[in-house]
Design a protein around this motif. Structure first.
Motif, PDB file in Angstrom:
ATOM      1  N   UNK A 135       0.814  -1.215   0.000  1.00 50.88           N
ATOM      2  CA  UNK A 135       0.000   0.000   0.000  1.00 50.88           C
ATOM      3  C   UNK A 135       0.850   1.269   0.000  1.00 50.88           C
ATOM      4  N   UNK A 136       2.172   1.122   0.003  1.00 48.88           N
ATOM      5  CA  UNK A 136       3.050   2.279   0.176  1.00 48.88           C
ATOM      6  C   UNK A 136       4.024   2.487  -0.979  1.00 48.88           C
ATOM      7  N   UNK A 137       4.318   3.750  -1.267  1.00 52.27           N
ATOM      8  CA  UNK A 137       5.279   4.114  -2.314  1.00 52.27           C
ATOM      9  C   UNK A 137       6.696   3.999  -1.741  1.00 52.27           C
ATOM     10  N   UNK A 138       7.628   3.353  -2.483  1.00 49.56           N
ATOM     11  CA  UNK A 138       8.994   3.209  -1.947  1.00 49.56           C
ATOM     12  C   UNK A 138       9.682   4.555  -1.737  1.00 49.56           C
ATOM     13  N   UNK A 139      10.612   4.568  -0.769  1.00 48.14           N
ATOM     14  CA  UNK A 139      11.408   5.758  -0.466  1.00 48.14           C
ATOM     15  C   UNK A 139      12.822   5.276  -0.157  1.00 48.14           C
ATOM     16  N   UNK A 140      13.827   6.163  -0.215  1.00 55.01           N
ATOM     17  CA  UNK A 140      15.163   5.775   0.246  1.00 55.01           C
ATOM     18  C   UNK A 140      15.150   5.598   1.758  1.00 55.01           C
ATOM     19  N   UNK A 141      15.610   4.449   2.223  1.00 53.16           N
ATOM     20  CA  UNK A 141      15.612   4.136   3.653  1.00 53.16           C
ATOM     21  C   UNK A 141      16.919   3.451   4.008  1.00 53.16           C
ATOM     22  N   UNK A 142      17.247   3.486   5.275  1.00 53.65           N
ATOM     23  CA  UNK A 142      18.443   2.795   5.753  1.00 53.65           C
ATOM     24  C   UNK A 142      18.190   1.294   5.878  1.00 53.65           C
ATOM     25  N   UNK A 143      19.283   0.523   5.997  1.00 54.78           N
ATOM     26  CA  UNK A 143      19.180  -0.920   6.268  1.00 54.78           C
ATOM     27  C   UNK A 143      19.818  -1.162   7.646  1.00 54.78           C
ATOM     28  N   UNK A 144      21.113  -1.546   7.666  1.00 60.53           N
ATOM     29  CA  UNK A 144      21.861  -1.641   8.927  1.00 60.53           C
ATOM     30  C   UNK A 144      22.934  -0.552   8.892  1.00 60.53           C
ATOM     31  N   UNK A 145      22.871   0.398   9.813  1.00 65.75           N
ATOM     32  CA  UNK A 145      23.767   1.551   9.775  1.00 65.75           C
ATOM     33  C   UNK A 145      24.713   1.500  10.968  1.00 65.75           C
ATOM     34  N   UNK A 146      26.012   1.542  10.703  1.00 67.28           N
ATOM     35  CA  UNK A 146      26.949   1.420  11.834  1.00 67.28           C
ATOM     36  C   UNK A 146      28.255   2.152  11.560  1.00 67.28           C
ATOM     37  N   UNK A 147      29.048   2.317  12.629  1.00 71.41           N
ATOM     38  CA  UNK A 147      30.363   2.955  12.518  1.00 71.41           C
ATOM     39  C   UNK A 147      31.424   1.870  12.657  1.00 71.41           C
ATOM     40  N   UNK A 148      32.448   1.937  11.800  1.00 71.62           N
ATOM     41  CA  UNK A 148      33.516   0.943  11.894  1.00 71.62           C
ATOM     42  C   UNK A 148      34.295   1.112  13.203  1.00 71.62           C
ATOM     43  N   UNK A 149      34.855  -0.004  13.687  1.00 70.85           N
ATOM     44  CA  UNK A 149      35.620   0.024  14.932  1.00 70.85           C
ATOM     45  C   UNK A 149      36.876   0.882  14.772  1.00 70.85           C
ATOM     46  N   UNK A 150      37.294   1.503  15.883  1.00 71.77           N
ATOM     47  CA  UNK A 150      38.549   2.251  15.904  1.00 71.77           C
ATOM     48  C   UNK A 150      39.595   1.472  16.668  1.00 71.77           C
ATOM     49  N   UNK A 151      40.517   2.198  17.297  1.00 70.60           N
ATOM     50  CA  UNK A 151      41.641   1.503  17.928  1.00 70.60           C
ATOM     51  C   UNK A 151      41.662   1.593  19.447  1.00 70.60           C
ATOM     52  N   UNK A 152      40.778   2.420  20.023  1.00 69.72           N
ATOM     53  CA  UNK A 152      40.876   2.631  21.470  1.00 69.72           C
ATOM     54  C   UNK A 152      40.270   1.484  22.270  1.00 69.72           C
ATOM     55  N   UNK A 153      40.868   1.275  23.431  1.00 65.69           N
ATOM     56  CA  UNK A 153      40.342   0.302  24.390  1.00 65.69           C
ATOM     57  C   UNK A 153      39.136   0.966  25.086  1.00 65.69           C
ATOM     58  N   UNK A 154      37.982   0.317  25.102  1.00 66.41           N
ATOM     59  CA  UNK A 154      36.786   0.941  25.692  1.00 66.41           C
ATOM     60  C   UNK A 154      37.012   1.416  27.137  1.00 66.41           C
ATOM     61  N   UNK A 155      37.764   0.646  27.929  1.00 66.69           N
ATOM     62  CA  UNK A 155      38.017   1.049  29.318  1.00 66.69           C
ATOM     63  C   UNK A 155      38.824   2.343  29.371  1.00 66.69           C
ATOM     64  N   UNK A 156      39.759   2.451  28.437  1.00 69.14           N
ATOM     65  CA  UNK A 156      40.604   3.634  28.373  1.00 69.14           C
ATOM     66  C   UNK A 156      39.762   4.877  28.031  1.00 69.14           C
ATOM     67  N   UNK A 157      38.731   4.664  27.200  1.00 67.64           N
ATOM     68  CA  UNK A 157      37.865   5.787  26.822  1.00 67.64           C
ATOM     69  C   UNK A 157      37.178   6.353  28.071  1.00 67.64           C
ATOM     70  N   UNK A 158      36.687   5.467  28.931  1.00 63.70           N
ATOM     71  CA  UNK A 158      36.030   5.928  30.161  1.00 63.70           C
ATOM     72  C   UNK A 158      37.064   6.558  31.100  1.00 63.70           C
ATOM     73  N   UNK A 159      38.228   5.885  31.240  1.00 65.70           N
ATOM     74  CA  UNK A 159      39.271   6.390  32.159  1.00 65.70           C
ATOM     75  C   UNK A 159      39.743   7.793  31.787  1.00 65.70           C
ATOM     76  N   UNK A 160      39.691   8.097  30.463  1.00 63.41           N
ATOM     77  CA  UNK A 160      40.191   9.404  30.013  1.00 63.41           C
ATOM     78  C   UNK A 160      39.154  10.511  30.197  1.00 63.41           C
ATOM     79  N   UNK A 161      37.988  10.174  30.770  1.00 64.19           N
ATOM     80  CA  UNK A 161      36.908  11.163  30.909  1.00 64.19           C
ATOM     81  C   UNK A 161      36.749  11.566  32.371  1.00 64.19           C
ATOM     82  N   UNK A 162      37.174  12.797  32.737  1.00 63.25           N
ATOM     83  CA  UNK A 162      37.081  13.196  34.148  1.00 63.25           C
ATOM     84  C   UNK A 162      35.629  13.291  34.616  1.00 63.25           C
ATOM     85  N   UNK A 163      34.761  13.865  33.765  1.00 62.99           N
ATOM     86  CA  UNK A 163      33.378  14.031  34.167  1.00 62.99           C
ATOM     87  C   UNK A 163      32.521  13.945  32.914  1.00 62.99           C
TER      88      UNK A 163
END
Lengths: 477, 426
Positions: free
Chosen positions: A351-379
């Motif tokens: 019943x609907x006209x097609x439109x441009x839509x996303x499928x699976x949208x994500x960001x590629x992994x980087x190099x930082x250790x997740x724990x280090x990311x939190x540790x580097x944040x004072x507040x």
């Protein structure tokens, strides 16, 4: 597969000759292009509430949508009756949009190349109801057993099997069989006479029932929902103002969906009403960010072998090292902008006209250790889970609501906070990403995206990231 | 028009096949949409569909099914499917249809259908949309672009029958006209919209007025600023105040009440809002969108005072939630064809106050006039409220400049108690 062996050939006796005659009728008043979308959808859903399986629904809907494109114009009609005279009538109605001779050469049909991303022998709704009802009963028991403070549990299970046939005047024919299943558990917990707090968890994808028996069990979702509700019992009011925000991996990828994804849909950019219009090649995010939309990941909720216009899905780079690379196209936009197909033409139903839509949208992994990311944040604020989000694609302003977040104090995750809303501006927000974790995770498979009244299933994903500046709306100044 | 006898037929078939009770909803609709953009026609859509939804009881076990196939074979499968799924559900002591004494339908013409909607031909409909967009584009040189304008029309019917002897049906029509212009000044680009909808074509606002108001709304957002975090009085305009009412509805919906999933659960008879707040749900007002002669269980609709001068006086209930709470249904049963029976509101409104919006603004030294809310940051379990907002900053009793990319946060409990004045512009 020949049309005669396909679902619509077998069940409704549709032949290539029929398809050609409907397309001829659709182009009888002129036009550049026409397509037919046949859909047969069987769904079932079960839910348990107060340990009682109160509601169970199953049903079937079917129909065909006929579209005619003439330049920038679209004519659309549909029928919920597949008899030839009703389909011809819909074709004639859609044809009204065009005036003048048709610019289409007849070619005969050729089947589109197709992936096989969900080769499921038995779709969940082809298994016994008793087996499926056991899933919600198990979830109910597990959530109640998790903690005595849990006092309400609602668990639901829903599946669907969609059969589609797309035929167009370019001579492309494609079939697909699209299974989907999803479980969800919602929990309320209360400490004594205190305010109840809620928790929710769910997941699934284009999977067989085994997925819920072996990979992500009812107990898994139940424990996660109960854990979130219990955490909220000790939550303090959210802080307000501009601060550093760390997003955990997985579902917080909804940030990309809202901040970037919608603004890159080609319909908005063709009309130049998006905050991202005419910005291809420009820096719109920090060089640490590469954002992908990929409809080809096996068994994912946002994946499709072919999109709803019959084009094979692809892996598309939207932002590469911070630079805007591409938009998401449907047939109409790629014709008008002379761009190649990206496999993003989607619709909710016939019943609907097609439109441009996303499928699976994500960001590629980087190099930082997740724990280090939190540790580097004072507040700052650490967001582990989100509810929904929304964007105004023209101004680029977006918001999303954190359902589970914590204060970061002296580099440590400390107290849980409640009711935090994050707000930002699409082309600006990702410029403040200063660290990207090595822990990319896709969400569990619950995403539903709404646009102009049409809902489609999508996926998101993100590694842990640190955003140096973002506005948080809370009640605690 | 759809034949209510078909619904009765499905009910009889269900009883003959072993159901102890059954109810069937039929729905039929034709939709039309014409959209234009940058002064030319962009999309025409014209189609119709039908569907049936069935709910059966096997004693105290419930099952539902739906189909788009209304042939005899289709109805047969509909019944089999509902019975099959009822067999796997659990006995629920509160399940069941309304008592026969509660069934019924409002008499008189509720003006839900007007034949002037179908009398407007396709070209006229396109012209209306073109005119609305043109009015927006011509309003100001800073209106440089448009997401278009559209005219939509709908004609439909609904029929309902159950095994307690209820049969009823009604027709509906509606049409709407909307425009969404884009304003630009330097780097700042903003869009906004305005629309009008009515059950009768004669009651639609004029295209010129819709276009002009849409343009005004987009223009006043240009050059917006952020403001620092602070506590100030907030005024919700007509559109955003409406979203507060849907939050209130969620909190008085019988389903959230019996699950204790609402900050208003157990508060019946208590003072929960400022004394000037009276909220009413009335599904009996002729010609409105929340009006119907009976609810989706065959119970006549009515006028229910939800909050009476600050005191919570009623929840909104269907048969099931009423039985769970030991109360009577308020005629608020709602269901789509494909979904479960749930609770819905009719025309839910906040009773108007005595001061005009301008007077209210004049009374504020510094504050926020909210014209848009985005995001889903309302938790009706706890009452926590935190949403993205855009609007106009009030300084010395006047709308001074636009603000955006801000959030407003409080709790619904506090907000209801703190409502200081209500506009006369209902």
């Amino acid at each position: 597969m020949a049309l005669s062996d396909s679902f619509f050939g077998q069940k409704f006796g549709i032949t290539e000759h029929d398809l050609q005659s409907y397309l001829d009728e659709a182009l009888s008043a002129g036009g550049d292009y026409a397509d037919l979308y046949f859909e047969y959808l069987a769904t079932s859903s079960l839910s348990i509430d107060e340990s009682i399986v109160k509601s169970a629904v199953q049903g079937v809907s079917l129909g065909v949508g006929v579209r005619v494109i003439a330049g920038e114009r679209t004519g659309y009609a549909y029928s919920d009756d597949l008899s030839p005279d009703k389909i011809r009538r819909a074709s004639r109605v859609a044809a009204c949009i065009a005036k003048g001779p048709a610019k289409v050469d007849k070619t005969g049909f050729e089947e589109a190349n197709k992936r096989d991303l969900y080769p499921i022998l038995q779709a969940p709704n082809e298994t016994s109801l008793t087996e499926r009802v056991e899933l919600v009963k198990r979830a109910d028991r597990a959530a109640r057993a998790y903690d005595s403070r849990v006092f309400q549990v609602q668990a639901s299970y829903a599946d669907s099997l969609r059969q589609v046939l797309v035929a167009n005047s370019d001579g492309v024919l494609s079939f697909d069989r699209q299974p989907m299943a999803r479980m969800g558990v919602g929990v309320l917990a209360r400490q004594g006479d205190g305010t109840p707090q809620r928790g929710y968890s769910g997941g699934g994808g284009r999977v067989a029932l085994d997925f819920f028996l072996n990979e992500k069990t009812p107990e898994y979702f139940a424990h996660e929902a109960a854990r979130q509700a219990i955490v909220q019992l000790d939550a303090v009011p959210a802080p307000a103002g501009e601060m550093t925000v760390v997003l955990g991996p997985g579902w917080p990828g909804i940030l990309l969906h809202e901040a970037v994804g919608h603004g890159l849909e080609a319909d908005f950019n063709r009309k130049k009403v998006s905050a991202f219009s005419d910005r291809i090649g420009q820096q719109v995010a920090s060089p640490l960010c590469t954002v992908i939309d990929d409809g080809t990941i096996r068994n994912r909720r946002g994946s499709l072998n072919v999109d709803d216009e019959g084009a094979p899905t692809q892996k598309n780079v939207l932002i590469e090292k911070g630079v805007l690379r591409g938009y998401l196209f449907d047939k109409l936009s790629s014709r008008l902008l002379h761009a190649g197909a990206t496999g993003n033409g989607r619709r909710e139903s016939y019943q609907h006209i097609p439109m441009p839509r996303m499928t699976n949208t994500f960001m590629l992994a980087g190099e930082s250790d997740p724990d280090e990311i939190v540790r580097s944040t004072p507040r700052g604020l650490y967001c582990a889970n989100f509810g929904g989000g929304q964007v105004d694609i023209t101004s680029g302003n977006f918001v999303f609501s954190a359902s589970e977040s914590y204060l970061i104090e002296d580099g440590h995750i400390t107290r849980p906070v409640r009711g935090a809303t994050l707000i930002g501006n699409g082309p600006e927000a990702l410029k403040y990403v200063s660290m990207v974790g090595n822990d990319l995770k896709l969400d569990e498979g619950v995403g539903i995206c709404g646009k102009e009244g049409q809902s489609v299933p999508v996926g998101v994903g993100i590694p842990t990231i640190k955003v140096d500046r973002m506005t948080v709306g809370g009640t605690s100044g | 028009m759809i034949d209510a006898e078909l619904a009765s037929k499905a009910v009889r078939l269900a009883l003959d096949s072993g159901a102890s009770d059954a109810e069937c909803t039929l729905s039929e609709g034709e939709e039309f949409s014409a959209s234009v953009r940058m002064r030319s026609l962009e999309t025409l859509k014209d189609a119709g569909s039908r569907g049936a939804g069935l709910r059966v009881l096997l004693g105290r076990q419930v099952g539902s099914s739906y189909t788009s196939d209304l042939s005899s074979e289709g109805l047969r499968k509909l019944v089999d499917s509902a019975l099959e799924i009822a067999a796997i559900s659990t006995e629920d002591p509160h399940a069941g249809l309304p008592d026969p004494s509660e069934l019924g339908s409002l008499a008189g013409d509720l003006q839900l259908y007007s034949d002037d909607v179908s009398r407007v031909d396709t070209q006229q409909r396109i012209d209306q949309a073109l005119e609305a967009e043109d009015a927006a584009l011509s309003a100001d040189p800073r209106i440089t672009n448009s997401e278009g304008a559209s005219f939509d029309a709908y004609n439909g019917a609904r029929a309902f029958a159950n095994s307690r002897g209820f049969v009823g049906s009604y027709r509906m029509s509606s049409c709407s006209l909307s425009a969404t212009p884009v304003a630009r000044q330097g780097e700042s680009m903003e869009r906004d919209y305005w629309y009008s909808y009515a059950r009768s074509y004669a009651k639609l606002e004029s295209p010129a007025s819709i276009g002009r108001r849409a343009a005004e709304r987009a223009l006043r957002r240009l050059g917006s600023r952020k403001v620092p975090t602070q506590k100030v009085p907030v005024i919700f305009d007509q559109l955003t105040a409406r979203s507060l009412l849907s939050n209130i509805f969620e909190a008085v919906d019988g389903e959230s009440i019996y699950r204790k999933a609402s900050f208003l659960a157990g508060k019946l008879g208590e003072r929960i809002a400022s004394e000037n707040v009276t909220i009413i749900d009335d599904s009996t007002i002729p010609g409105l969108f929340g009006t119907s002669p009976f609810d989706d269980e065959g119970v006549p609709t009515r006028r229910t005072v939800v909050i009476d001068r600050g005191v919570l006086s009623s929840y909104l209930l269907n048969t099931y939630t009423a039985r769970k709470l030991g109360l009577r249904t308020t005629g608020n049963a709602a269901r789509g064809i494909t979904g479960n029976a749930s609770v819905g509101h009719g025309n839910l409104f906040l009773q108007k106050g005595e001061r005009s919006p301008q007077e209210i603004i004049r009374g504020i030294g510094k504050g926020l006039y909210v014209t848009e809310l985005i995001g889903s940051g309302v938790n009706t379990v706890t009452g926590d409220y935190s949403r993205g907002a855009a609007g106009l900053w009030i300084e010395n009793g006047e709308l001074a400049y636009p603000v955006s990319e801000i959030t407003i946060a409080s709790t619904l409990q506090q907000m209801l108690m703190d409502i200081a004045s209500i506009g006369s512009d209902l």
